[in-house]
Motif scaffolding. Sequence first.
Motif, short mmCIF file in Angstrom:
data_model
loop_
_atom_site.label_atom_id
_atom_site.label_comp_id
_atom_site.label_asym_id
_atom_site.label_seq_id
_atom_site.Cartn_x
_atom_site.Cartn_y
_atom_site.Cartn_z
N LEU A 17 -98.34 -7.53 -4.59
CA LEU A 17 -97.83 -6.61 -3.57
C LEU A 17 -97.30 -7.39 -2.37
O LEU A 17 -97.90 -8.39 -1.96
CB LEU A 17 -98.95 -5.67 -3.11
N LEU A 18 -96.20 -6.90 -1.81
CA LEU A 18 -95.58 -7.54 -0.63
C LEU A 18 -95.54 -6.54 0.51
O LEU A 18 -95.32 -5.34 0.30
CB LEU A 18 -94.17 -7.99 -0.95
N ALA A 65 -104.54 -12.21 -1.30
CA ALA A 65 -105.74 -11.36 -1.30
C ALA A 65 -105.91 -10.78 -2.68
O ALA A 65 -104.92 -10.44 -3.35
CB ALA A 65 -105.59 -10.25 -0.27
N ASN A 67 -108.05 -7.80 -4.69
CA ASN A 67 -108.90 -6.60 -4.58
C ASN A 67 -109.35 -6.37 -3.13
O ASN A 67 -110.52 -6.15 -2.83
CB ASN A 67 -110.10 -6.69 -5.52
N HIS A 68 -108.37 -6.49 -2.22
CA HIS A 68 -108.54 -6.13 -0.80
C HIS A 68 -109.37 -7.14 -0.01
O HIS A 68 -109.91 -6.79 1.04
CB HIS A 68 -109.12 -4.72 -0.64
N ALA A 69 -109.48 -8.37 -0.50
CA ALA A 69 -110.19 -9.41 0.26
C ALA A 69 -109.47 -10.74 0.08
O ALA A 69 -108.92 -11.01 -1.00
CB ALA A 69 -111.64 -9.53 -0.22
N PHE A 70 -109.46 -11.57 1.13
CA PHE A 70 -108.87 -12.90 0.99
C PHE A 70 -109.65 -13.69 -0.05
O PHE A 70 -110.87 -13.50 -0.20
CB PHE A 70 -108.89 -13.63 2.33
N GLU A 82 -105.92 -6.46 -8.21
CA GLU A 82 -104.85 -6.09 -7.29
C GLU A 82 -104.61 -7.28 -6.37
O GLU A 82 -105.49 -7.66 -5.59
CB GLU A 82 -105.24 -4.85 -6.46
N ALA A 84 -102.23 -9.31 -3.52
CA ALA A 84 -101.26 -9.07 -2.43
C ALA A 84 -101.00 -10.36 -1.69
O ALA A 84 -101.90 -11.20 -1.53
CB ALA A 84 -101.80 -8.02 -1.46
N LEU A 85 -99.76 -10.53 -1.27
CA LEU A 85 -99.40 -11.66 -0.41
C LEU A 85 -99.51 -11.21 1.04
O LEU A 85 -98.81 -10.27 1.46
CB LEU A 85 -97.97 -12.12 -0.71
N ILE A 86 -100.39 -11.87 1.78
CA ILE A 86 -100.59 -11.51 3.19
C ILE A 86 -99.97 -12.61 4.05
O ILE A 86 -100.55 -13.68 4.22
CB ILE A 86 -102.10 -11.36 3.52
#
Lengths: 92, 142
Positions: A17-18, A65, A67-70, A82, A84-86
Amino acid sequence: MPGIRWGVHEEACISVLLFGPAARAAGCNRIEVRVPEGSTCAQVREALIEAHPGLGKLVGVGRLAVNHAFCSEDRVIEASDEVALITMVSGG
Amino acid sequence: MSVCVRLIEGPVGGDPCPCCPGDGDGLDASGHGACLRFDGVVRPLEDGRALAGLRYEAYEPMATNQLRLLAQQVLEEYGLLWICCVHSTGFVGVGECSLRVEIGSRHRAEGLRAMGAFIDRLKRDVPIWKSPVWAGPSSADG
């Protein structure tokens, strides 16, 4: 021998996710990369840069990240995670 | 001791947080000697250029998790009685509030230090991004 695939590595399709600047740079809010099963966060990062060279700088300074954690660079990523690129955040 | 975090669409209003004892009946029972409130407000100018406001984008499930994690860490680290954080998503106009943090502590010193620490960590570790919405007839983002 049945059940053994010598030298063959299964691939996993990882959806990343971006948001914010990364989404604007890529022109989309999700990128899929293919990596060998059992790949780490660092390998997914490399695959992201390869898939979208224009994202290279943002991927370099960003954090992944899961699953919603770094997560740490040696965290193994599963296809069901899941990811994501933070990139540099700017809340407040 | 309590932690309360929320993301809301649009600006943060003036109503007191229902989770905080700061203005309510629980005031005397909480044992606090300091009640701090920080409002982050959208400035009218960005690099000298007039803004209509800011647009906030959040990775909502992670942003909520991170806010809760940071608030719990700060609560324990500074021995607070409560901490509440409300952050906006979407558009927030100039002069409106996009971030409210309320802290209750026994003494002012730890409350003031905790406020600074929490906001610093929020700006480093919570996945929220803002982009300017410029004022004027061609007020396109970016």
